[in-house]
Design a protein around this motif. Structure first.
Motif, PDB file in Angstrom:
ATOM      1  N   SER A  80       3.275  -2.778  -5.876  1.00 51.36           N
ATOM      2  CA  SER A  80       1.829  -3.458  -5.350  1.00 51.36           C
ATOM      3  C   SER A  80       2.147  -4.519  -5.592  1.00 51.36           C
ATOM      4  N   GLN A  94      -3.804  -1.858  -0.547  1.00 53.11           N
ATOM      5  CA  GLN A  94      -3.786  -0.463  -1.114  1.00 53.11           C
ATOM      6  C   GLN A  94      -5.596   0.070  -1.254  1.00 53.11           C
ATOM      7  N   ASP A 123       0.357  -1.547   1.939  1.00 54.36           N
ATOM      8  CA  ASP A 123       0.498  -0.366   0.989  1.00 54.36           C
ATOM      9  C   ASP A 123       0.075   0.661   1.544  1.00 54.36           C
TER      10      ASP A 123
HETATM   11 MG   LIG Z   1       0.176   0.381  -5.994  1.00 52.91          MG
END
Ligand SMILES: [Mg+2]
Ligand SMILES: Nc1ncnc2c1ncn2[C@@H]1O[C@H](COP(=O)(O)OP(=O)(O)OP(=O)(O)O)[C@@H](O)[C@H]1O
Lengths: 243, 406
Positions: free
Chosen positions: A68, A113, A189
Motif C-alpha cells: 500500500s 484498500q 489496492d
Molecule cells: Mg495494504
C-alpha cells in the motif's frame, strides 16, 4: 505549474499516441520510513521500478511488506524520503501539493484498500465528486457518473449511501469513482478483496477490457488467480522488490 | 472548481448534518437575537423619554431664584414678568408666565392630602401643554384679577380626594380656606417642576395673598418661578441672554456681581438625557456584542471539531483531486453560511422577543434598520473571522495522513 501538468496530459494520453520509449512510471531507489516514537519502520527500502504505459502489473507480497505504501507513492498521495520518482517525465518531488492533486484528479484512478467513501453521500454523488474537482459541468457529471456505476453493475443503487450498501457494493462504488475520470493509470489496492468469485471475475474482465483500451493498471492482490491476469507480477518483501 | 460549486458543496454538507448545523448556529442566533432585542429596548426607552420631554413643551426657559446670590430673599416678582413680556426688552420671547409654588394641606370631605399648590397666571397651564381638561375649565384672567378662590385639580389629586365623586362645583379646603373646584386636568404623566398630576392650581394672586406671602428685597410680592417661551429652538440662546440682561437691570445688579436667579432650559436637559440614553443603548449593545463574540467562538469551536471529525472526508476529497483552495473555500463558506443563516434566524427571534416583551411590559420597542444591518454584517464577519482558522487547518491537512485518521 499548469504547463507541467498540461505536458503530463499529453505524455500520458490514454490512447498512447504520444508515448515515448521511456516508461511512464520510473522509480529509482525509493525509500519510505515511518518514525513511531523511538522506533523507525522502514516500509520501503530502495525500490527500483519501471512500468510502461499500457502495462498491466500485479503487486504481491505478505502483509506489511509495503504494497500500500508503494501504491501511495505511485499515486502521488505520499512523497518518498529519498530516491527519484518520475511520472510521465515529471519529477514528482518538484511538484507542489496542488500540482499533485491535479495529477491525482486527471491521470490517476485510485481504488483504496479501505474504499474511502464519503459518509452520508449517495453513490451517484460519490462518483460525481472527482469530476466536480475536474471542473466538469453538472449535467455531464451526472451522466458520466451514472455510466460508471452501470459499468460496475450498480445502476440500480444510485441513491444509496455507503451505510446502505454491502461491502462488495461499496468497493464497486469506489471502483466507479476511480474510473469515472477516464484516468490513464488505475491503481487498485486489493479490489477483489470484498467481492465474491463471480463479481470478482466480472471486475477482472472489466480491468482486462480497460487495459486493452490502453489504460495502465497496477493492482495489489493476495490471490494468484487474479494476479495471473496481469502481464507481470512484482513481488514485494520487507520493502524490497524480489526477483 | 468555481465559487458556485463550492457554495453548493458547503450547502450540501450543512444539509447533510442538520443537527450539527443547528448547534453551530445556536450561538449566533442567540447573539443576534439579544442584539436586536436589547437595542430595541434601548432605542424604545430613549424615544419614550425624549417624547415625554418634548411633549411638555420645547424651547421653554424656567427662571428661578438663586438663593445664595440673592441673600436669602426671593428674587422674582410680577414686575419681572411684565419686563420680560415687553418685546423691547426680550424680542425673542413670545410668552411669559409665573408660578407661586408651595406645599399645602388640601382637604375634601374626610380626605386629607399634603400636596403641591401652584398659584398660576392665566397662561401657565397652556404653556406647559396642560390644556386638556377631563372636567370643567381652566382659570380665567377674571379669576386672577379678582383673587378668586377657585381651583383646578391635577388628575391624580382629583382621584385621590374624590374617588368616583363629581368634583366640579364642590368646595375643597386649602390651608383651612375654602375654594371652589372649577376644573380637572387630563392625566399628563409627569412634569419638570414636581408632579403635575398631583398639583392643585389656583390663581397666582390668591396664592400670593393667602399661601406664600414672602416678599422680594424691595418689598414686591414674590413668585417662585417664571416660565418664558423662546420664539424657536434657534432663538433659545438669544432669549437666555435677553432674560439675563433684563433681570439684571430689573434687580439693579452691578457689573461683575453674580445673577440672583438661574435659568434652566430644556434643550440642555434634552441633551443630558440623550447622552444618558445613548450610553444606556451603547451599554446594552456592548453586552449584546459580547454575546455575538461568544457565538462566534462557538462557531469556531464546532468548525474545529468538525474539521477533526471530517479529517477522513478531507483526505478523500484531496485524494481525488481537491485543491487546497477548494477545501479552504468549502469550510469558509460553510461557516459563513451557517453564521449568516444564524443571523437571519436571530433577527426573527430577536424581533419576536421584542414584540412579546413590548406587549408584556408595555415598553416601546424600536428596531432600527441599522441594528439589523449591523448584526447581519457582524454575523457574516464572525463566520469569516472564526471560520478562517478551521478552514485553513482543513486545507493544510496532508491527504495520506488525513486518510489514515480514525
Ligand atoms: Mg495494504
Ligand atoms: N502511517 C504509518 N505509520 C507507521 N507505520 C506505517 C504507516 N503506514 C504503514 N506503516 C508500516 O509500514 C509497513 C508497510 O505497510 P503497508 O500498509 O504498505 O503494508 P501492505 O503491504 O499494504 O500490507 P497489507 O497487505 O496488510 O495491506 C508496515 O509495517 C506498516 O506497519
Amino acid at each position: 505549474m499548469i504547463d507541467v501538468t498540461e505536458q503530463t496530459t499529453e505524455m500520458m494520453g490514454a490512447n498512447g499516441r504520444n508515448a515515448t520509449d521511456t516508461a511512464v512510471i520510473q522509480m529509482r531507489n525509493i525509500t519510505k520510513s515511518y518514525e513511531m516514537g523511538t522506533q523507525v519502520v522502514h516500509a520501503l527500502r530502495g525500490i527500483d521500478l519501471d512500468i510502461e504505459e499500457g502495462e498491466y502489473v500485479a503487486i504481491m507480497g505478505p502483509s506489511g511488506s509495503g504494497k500500500s505504501t508503494l501504491m501511495n507513492m505511485i499515486g502521488c498521495l505520499d512523497v518518498p524520503n529519498s530516491g527519484a520518482y518520475r511520472l510521465g517525465g515529471d519529477d514528482v518531488s518538484a511538484l507542489t501539493s496542488d500540482d499533485r492533486a491535479r495529477i491525482r484528479n486527471r491521470h490517476i484512478g485510485f481504488v483504496f484498500q479501505q474504499f474511502n467513501l464519503l459518509p452520508r453521500t449517495s453513490a451517484l454523488k460519490q462518483v460525481m465528486l472527482p469530476l466536480m474537482y475536474a471542473g466538469v459541468s453538472r449535467g455531464e457529471r451526472a451522466r458520466r457518473a451514472k455510466e460508471a456505476l452501470e459499468l460496475v453493475g450498480l445502476g440500480d443503487r444510485l441513491d444509496h449511501r455507503p451505510d446502505e450498501l454491502s461491502g462488495g457494493q461499496q468497493q464497486r462504488v469506489a471502483i466507479a469513482r476511480a474510473l469515472v475520470t477516464q484516468p490513464s493509470i488505475i491503481l487498485a489496492d486489493e479490489p477483489t478483496g470484498a467481492l465474491d468469485t463471480h463479481t470478482g471475475d466480472e471486475l477482472m474482465n472489466l480491468f482486462d477490457n480497460l487495459n486493452q483500451k490502453g489504460m495502465t493498471i497496477i493492482m495489489v492482490t493476495h490471490e494468484p488467480m487474479v494476479a495471473e491476469r496481469a502481464h507481470r507480477t512484482i513481488w514485494l518483501r520487507d520493502g524490497l522488490i524480489q526477483n | 472548481m468555481n465559487l458556485s460549486e463550492s457554495l453548493y458543496t458547503a450547502l450540501d454538507s450543512i444539509l447533510a448534518n442538520k443537527m450539527r448545523s443547528v448547534l453551530t448556529m445556536l450561538g449566533v442566533i442567540i447573539g443576534v437575537a439579544s442584539v436586536i432585542a436589547l437595542m430595541a429596548i434601548g432605542n424604545g426607552f430613549s424615544e419614550d423619554i425624549t417624547g415625554q420631554i418634548s411633549s411638555i413643551g420645547s424651547n421653554l426657559l424656567t427662571i428661578s431664584t438663586d438663593m445664595e446670590a440673592s441673600g436669602g430673599y426671593p428674587a422674582l416678582s410680577m414686575a419681572d414678568v411684565a419686563a420680560l413680556s415687553d418685546p423691547l426688552n426680550a424680542p425673542d420671547i413670545t410668552e411669559v408666565s409665573a408660578t407661586v409654588q408651595s406645599n399645602q394641606t388640601v382637604v375634601f370631605g374626610g380626605e386629607e392630602k399634603n400636596t403641591a399648590v401652584a398659584g398660576i397666571t392665566e397662561n401657565t397651564l397652556s404653556m406647559s401643554s396642560l390644556d386638556e381638561f377631563q372636567l370643567g375649565d381652566g382659570l380665567t384672567q377674571n379669576d386672577i384679577d379678582l383673587q378668586s378662590r377657585v381651583a383646578v385639580l391635577g388628575a391624580g389629586i382629583a382621584s385621590d380626594l374624590y374617588g368616583s365623586e363629581y368634583p366640579i362645583g364642590t368646595q375643597i379646603k386649602i390651608n383651612g380656606v375654602s375654594y371652589e373646584v372649577v376644573g380637572v386636568l387630563e392625566e399628563s404623566g409627569g412634569g419638570l417642576a414636581g408632579d403635575t398630576d398631583d398639583t392643585v392650581y389656583i390663581p397666582i394672586t390668591t396664592a400670593q395673598s393667602r399661601l406664600s406671602t414672602s416678599r422680594t428685597r424691595d418689598g414686591q410680592k414674590a413668585v417662585t418661578f417664571i416660565t418664558a417661551q423662546a420664539a424657536g429652538a434657534e432663538q433659545v440662546e438669544a432669549a437666555i441672554e435677553q432674560v439675563t440682561e433684563t433681570l439684571r437691570e430689573q434687580h439693579n445688579i452691578a457689573y461683575g456681581e453674580d445673577d440672583d436667579f438661574g435659568i434652566f432650559d430644556q434643550s440642555s436637559l434634552l441633551d443630558t438625557i440623550n447622552t444618558v440614553t445613548a450610553s444606556l443603548t451603547a451599554f446594552l449593545g456592548a453586552i449584546a456584542a459580547i454575546a455575538l463574540v461568544v457565538g462566534g467562538i462557538g462557531i469556531m469551536n464546532i468548525m474545529l471539531v468538525s474539521v477533526t471529525e471530517r479529517t477522513r472526508e478531507i483526505g478523500i476529497r484531496k485524494a481525488i483531486g481537491a485543491l487546497r483552495r477548494d477545501i479552504l473555500l468549502q469550510f469558509l463558506l460553510e461557516s459563513m453560511m451557517l453564521s449568516l443563516l444564524g443571523g437571519f434566524l436571530g433577527i426573527i427571534l430577536g424581533w419576536a422577543i421584542s414584540m412579546a416583551a413590548g406587549a408584556a411590559f408595555d415598553l416601546t420597542m424600536v428596531i432600527a434598520p441599522e441594528t439589523v444591518l449591523l448584526s447581519v454584517s457582524f454575523a457574516a464577519g464572525v463566520g469569516l473571522i472564526f471560520g478562517i482558522y478551521p478552514a485553513w487547518r482543513a486545507s493544510n491537512l496532508r491527504p495520506i495522513e488525513a486518510l489514515r485518521y480514525e
